[in-house]
Motif scaffolding. Sequence first.
Motif, PDB file in Angstrom:
ATOM      1  N   ILE A 186       0.831  -1.205   0.000  1.00  0.00           N
ATOM      2  CA  ILE A 186       0.000   0.000   0.000  1.00  0.00           C
ATOM      3  C   ILE A 186       0.866   1.255   0.000  1.00  0.00           C
ATOM      4  CG2 ILE A 186      -1.599   1.360   1.400  1.00  0.00           C
ATOM      5  CD1 ILE A 186      -2.890  -1.264   2.280  1.00  0.00           C
ATOM      6  N   LYS A 187       1.839   1.294   0.903  1.00  0.00           N
ATOM      7  CA  LYS A 187       2.687   2.486   1.003  1.00  0.00           C
ATOM      8  C   LYS A 187       3.533   2.677  -0.255  1.00  0.00           C
ATOM      9  CE  LYS A 187       2.783   2.525   6.033  1.00  0.00           C
ATOM     10  NZ  LYS A 187       3.581   2.341   7.264  1.00  0.00           N
ATOM     11  N   ALA A 188       3.974   1.574  -0.854  1.00  0.00           N
ATOM     12  CA  ALA A 188       4.750   1.679  -2.100  1.00  0.00           C
ATOM     13  C   ALA A 188       3.883   2.238  -3.220  1.00  0.00           C
ATOM     14  CB  ALA A 188       5.300   0.307  -2.487  1.00  0.00           C
ATOM     15  N   SER A 189       2.615   1.841  -3.271  1.00  0.00           N
ATOM     16  CA  SER A 189       1.732   2.345  -4.329  1.00  0.00           C
ATOM     17  C   SER A 189       1.440   3.828  -4.149  1.00  0.00           C
ATOM     18  CB  SER A 189       0.415   1.553  -4.343  1.00  0.00           C
ATOM     19  OG  SER A 189      -0.399   1.884  -3.235  1.00  0.00           O
ATOM     20  N   LEU A 190       1.377   4.287  -2.894  1.00  0.00           N
ATOM     21  CA  LEU A 190       1.053   5.687  -2.632  1.00  0.00           C
ATOM     22  C   LEU A 190       2.187   6.632  -3.017  1.00  0.00           C
ATOM     23  CD1 LEU A 190      -0.785   5.349   0.790  1.00  0.00           C
ATOM     24  CD2 LEU A 190      -1.789   5.789  -1.450  1.00  0.00           C
ATOM     25  N   ILE A 191       3.388   6.080  -3.225  1.00  0.00           N
ATOM     26  CA  ILE A 191       4.509   6.924  -3.664  1.00  0.00           C
ATOM     27  C   ILE A 191       4.177   7.604  -4.989  1.00  0.00           C
ATOM     28  CG2 ILE A 191       6.896   6.841  -4.501  1.00  0.00           C
ATOM     29  CD1 ILE A 191       7.480   4.786  -2.362  1.00  0.00           C
ATOM     30  N   GLN A 192       3.341   6.931  -5.816  1.00  0.00           N
ATOM     31  CA  GLN A 192       2.970   7.501  -7.110  1.00  0.00           C
ATOM     32  C   GLN A 192       2.263   8.850  -6.967  1.00  0.00           C
ATOM     33  OE1 GLN A 192       0.893   4.592  -9.683  1.00  0.00           O
ATOM     34  NE2 GLN A 192       1.356   3.073  -8.114  1.00  0.00           N
ATOM     35  N   GLY A 193       1.611   9.059  -5.825  1.00  0.00           N
ATOM     36  CA  GLY A 193       0.842  10.290  -5.660  1.00  0.00           C
ATOM     37  C   GLY A 193       1.601  11.423  -5.008  1.00  0.00           C
ATOM     38  N   ILE A 194       2.856  11.175  -4.600  1.00  0.00           N
ATOM     39  CA  ILE A 194       3.613  12.223  -3.917  1.00  0.00           C
ATOM     40  C   ILE A 194       3.796  13.432  -4.826  1.00  0.00           C
ATOM     41  CG2 ILE A 194       5.864  12.828  -2.945  1.00  0.00           C
ATOM     42  CD1 ILE A 194       6.068  10.029  -1.856  1.00  0.00           C
ATOM     43  N   GLY A 195       3.390  14.585  -4.336  1.00  0.00           N
ATOM     44  CA  GLY A 195       3.550  15.828  -5.091  1.00  0.00           C
ATOM     45  C   GLY A 195       2.521  16.045  -6.176  1.00  0.00           C
ATOM     46  N   ASN A 196       1.653  15.062  -6.408  1.00  0.00           N
ATOM     47  CA  ASN A 196       0.665  15.168  -7.486  1.00  0.00           C
ATOM     48  C   ASN A 196      -0.769  15.295  -6.983  1.00  0.00           C
ATOM     49  OD1 ASN A 196       2.695  14.831  -9.490  1.00  0.00           O
ATOM     50  ND2 ASN A 196       2.635  12.617  -9.163  1.00  0.00           N
ATOM     51  N   LEU A 197      -1.056  14.759  -5.806  1.00  0.00           N
ATOM     52  CA  LEU A 197      -2.417  14.761  -5.284  1.00  0.00           C
ATOM     53  C   LEU A 197      -2.585  15.835  -4.218  1.00  0.00           C
ATOM     54  CD1 LEU A 197      -2.974  10.903  -4.974  1.00  0.00           C
ATOM     55  CD2 LEU A 197      -3.507  12.408  -6.905  1.00  0.00           C
ATOM     56  N   ARG A 198      -3.806  16.341  -4.124  1.00  0.00           N
ATOM     57  CA  ARG A 198      -4.097  17.397  -3.164  1.00  0.00           C
ATOM     58  C   ARG A 198      -5.202  16.949  -2.219  1.00  0.00           C
ATOM     59  NH1 ARG A 198      -1.566  21.862  -4.812  1.00  0.00           N
ATOM     60  NH2 ARG A 198      -2.760  23.223  -3.411  1.00  0.00           N
ATOM     61  N   VAL A 199      -5.376  17.716  -1.145  1.00  0.00           N
ATOM     62  CA  VAL A 199      -6.434  17.421  -0.189  1.00  0.00           C
ATOM     63  C   VAL A 199      -7.749  17.927  -0.787  1.00  0.00           C
ATOM     64  CG1 VAL A 199      -7.268  17.679   2.178  1.00  0.00           C
ATOM     65  CG2 VAL A 199      -4.815  17.656   1.715  1.00  0.00           C
ATOM     66  N   SER A 200      -8.346  17.089  -1.608  1.00  0.00           N
ATOM     67  CA  SER A 200      -9.590  17.416  -2.295  1.00  0.00           C
ATOM     68  C   SER A 200     -10.345  16.129  -2.552  1.00  0.00           C
ATOM     69  CB  SER A 200      -9.307  18.126  -3.621  1.00  0.00           C
ATOM     70  OG  SER A 200      -8.613  17.260  -4.508  1.00  0.00           O
ATOM     71  N   ARG A 201     -11.543  16.252  -3.064  1.00  0.00           N
ATOM     72  CA  ARG A 201     -12.323  15.063  -3.372  1.00  0.00           C
ATOM     73  C   ARG A 201     -11.608  14.210  -4.404  1.00  0.00           C
ATOM     74  NH1 ARG A 201     -16.164  13.054  -6.845  1.00  0.00           N
ATOM     75  NH2 ARG A 201     -17.877  11.865  -5.889  1.00  0.00           N
ATOM     76  N   VAL A 202     -11.102  14.849  -5.457  1.00  0.00           N
ATOM     77  CA  VAL A 202     -10.395  14.120  -6.513  1.00  0.00           C
ATOM     78  C   VAL A 202      -9.120  13.490  -5.975  1.00  0.00           C
ATOM     79  CG1 VAL A 202      -9.196  14.334  -8.723  1.00  0.00           C
ATOM     80  CG2 VAL A 202     -11.366  15.539  -8.355  1.00  0.00           C
ATOM     81  N   GLY A 203      -8.383  14.242  -5.166  1.00  0.00           N
ATOM     82  CA  GLY A 203      -7.128  13.726  -4.638  1.00  0.00           C
ATOM     83  C   GLY A 203      -7.324  12.524  -3.735  1.00  0.00           C
ATOM     84  N   LEU A 204      -8.299  12.607  -2.822  1.00  0.00           N
ATOM     85  CA  LEU A 204      -8.541  11.496  -1.908  1.00  0.00           C
ATOM     86  C   LEU A 204      -9.159  10.303  -2.621  1.00  0.00           C
ATOM     87  CD1 LEU A 204      -9.781  13.340   1.309  1.00  0.00           C
ATOM     88  CD2 LEU A 204      -7.474  12.587   0.701  1.00  0.00           C
ATOM     89  N   ARG A 205      -9.978  10.572  -3.643  1.00  0.00           N
ATOM     90  CA  ARG A 205     -10.532   9.465  -4.419  1.00  0.00           C
ATOM     91  C   ARG A 205      -9.410   8.741  -5.175  1.00  0.00           C
ATOM     92  NH1 ARG A 205     -14.953   7.363  -3.164  1.00  0.00           N
ATOM     93  NH2 ARG A 205     -16.144   9.299  -3.354  1.00  0.00           N
ATOM     94  N   SER A 206      -8.412   9.489  -5.618  1.00  0.00           N
ATOM     95  CA  SER A 206      -7.268   8.876  -6.300  1.00  0.00           C
ATOM     96  C   SER A 206      -6.475   8.001  -5.337  1.00  0.00           C
ATOM     97  CB  SER A 206      -6.364   9.956  -6.899  1.00  0.00           C
ATOM     98  OG  SER A 206      -7.044  10.700  -7.890  1.00  0.00           O
ATOM     99  N   VAL A 207      -6.327   8.479  -4.097  1.00  0.00           N
ATOM    100  CA  VAL A 207      -5.646   7.678  -3.076  1.00  0.00           C
ATOM    101  C   VAL A 207      -6.393   6.377  -2.845  1.00  0.00           C
ATOM    102  CG1 VAL A 207      -5.107   7.551  -0.612  1.00  0.00           C
ATOM    103  CG2 VAL A 207      -4.548   9.620  -1.903  1.00  0.00           C
TER     104      VAL A 207
END
Length: 284
Positions: A186-207
Motif C-alpha cells: 500500500i505504502k509503495a503504491s502511494l509513492i505515485q501520488g507524492i507531489g501530485n495529489l491534493r487534499v480534495s475530493r479528486v485527490g482522496l478518491r485517487s488515493v
Amino acid sequence: MGVQVDFDTPQWAEALRDEVAKLDVQIVTLANTPLNEANRSAVEELAKHVAGPQGDGKERIGVAMLDRSLTAEQAVALNQQPVKNERMFLVAHKSADDVAAAAAGAIAGQRPHMSMLLKPISVSMPDTFSESDIDKFMAGQINWITRPVLIPGGALYLGEGLTADSSGKKAFIDTVRTLDDVNFRIKASLIQGIGNLRVSRVGLRSVQTLVESVLSPLVLQEVIEDFNVVIPLLTLFDRDESMLTPAERQQIKEARSSRVVPMSVVVVYAGAIHRLTIGLVFTG
C-alpha cells in the motif's frame, strides 16, 4: 546477509542497533545461539529489535531455536516476555545444526500468506518429539520439528507456524508476514501520488483507487478475503457543501492547512479483521 560479532563475547545489542538496523531484511536470527538461561539476554535483544519500529518496509520477525537439551517444560518456561511477542518464531528441536537459520530459510522460501505447517526444513535430526511434548509446545506457542509417518520419504517438517504471541491466543507467522506485506504494498503504491495529489475530493478518491488497485488482486488470488478503505475526510467531500456543519467545514480547513489526512485499511485475513492505520501527508 550476515553481521559479524566477536565469537567469545558477542555484543548482540550493539550489532542489532548499529548494523542490522541499517539492512533491508525482514527475517533476523542469531547464529548458533539457542535460547537457554545463558543466552536468554541475547534472544531478548533479538525480540526487542524485531518488535521495535524499524521504519516503513523494514518490519521484521525474529527466529530463535530452543536449546536441544531442554525438556518441553523448560522450553515453555523460557518463552516469556520480551521473547514472547507476535514477531518471534521459536523452534524446538533435537538437532546439532543451526535450526534457527534453517527455519528462517524455510520461512523465507514461502510466500507471506502461506502457512508454515508441514513445510520442509533442512536439518539432521534422528529423533523426534513425543505427543506429550508436542502438546506442551503447542500450549506454549513454540514450534517443533517432526517427521510425519503419513508423508513418504522420512523428511523433516515444521510441526506448526505459531508466533510467540503474548496475548494468550494462537497467532501464526503467516498473519504477521501477510499484514507486513500488505502494508508495504500500500505504502509503495502511494509513492505515485507524492507531489501530485491534493487534499480534495479528486485527490482522496485517487488515493482510494491506488489502495484498491493493490488489494483487489490479492482478493482475487485468495491471499486476503476482503478489504475496506476508509478515509473519513472523503465522506465530507462527497457531501453537498451546503449540508456541512461548521465543525465539518473546520475539519476540512484544518486538513488542508496541515496537509495530513488519516486513512485506515480494514483487511480480512484468515477469518479475522485487521486494521492498518496510515497517515497521508500531502506536499506541494
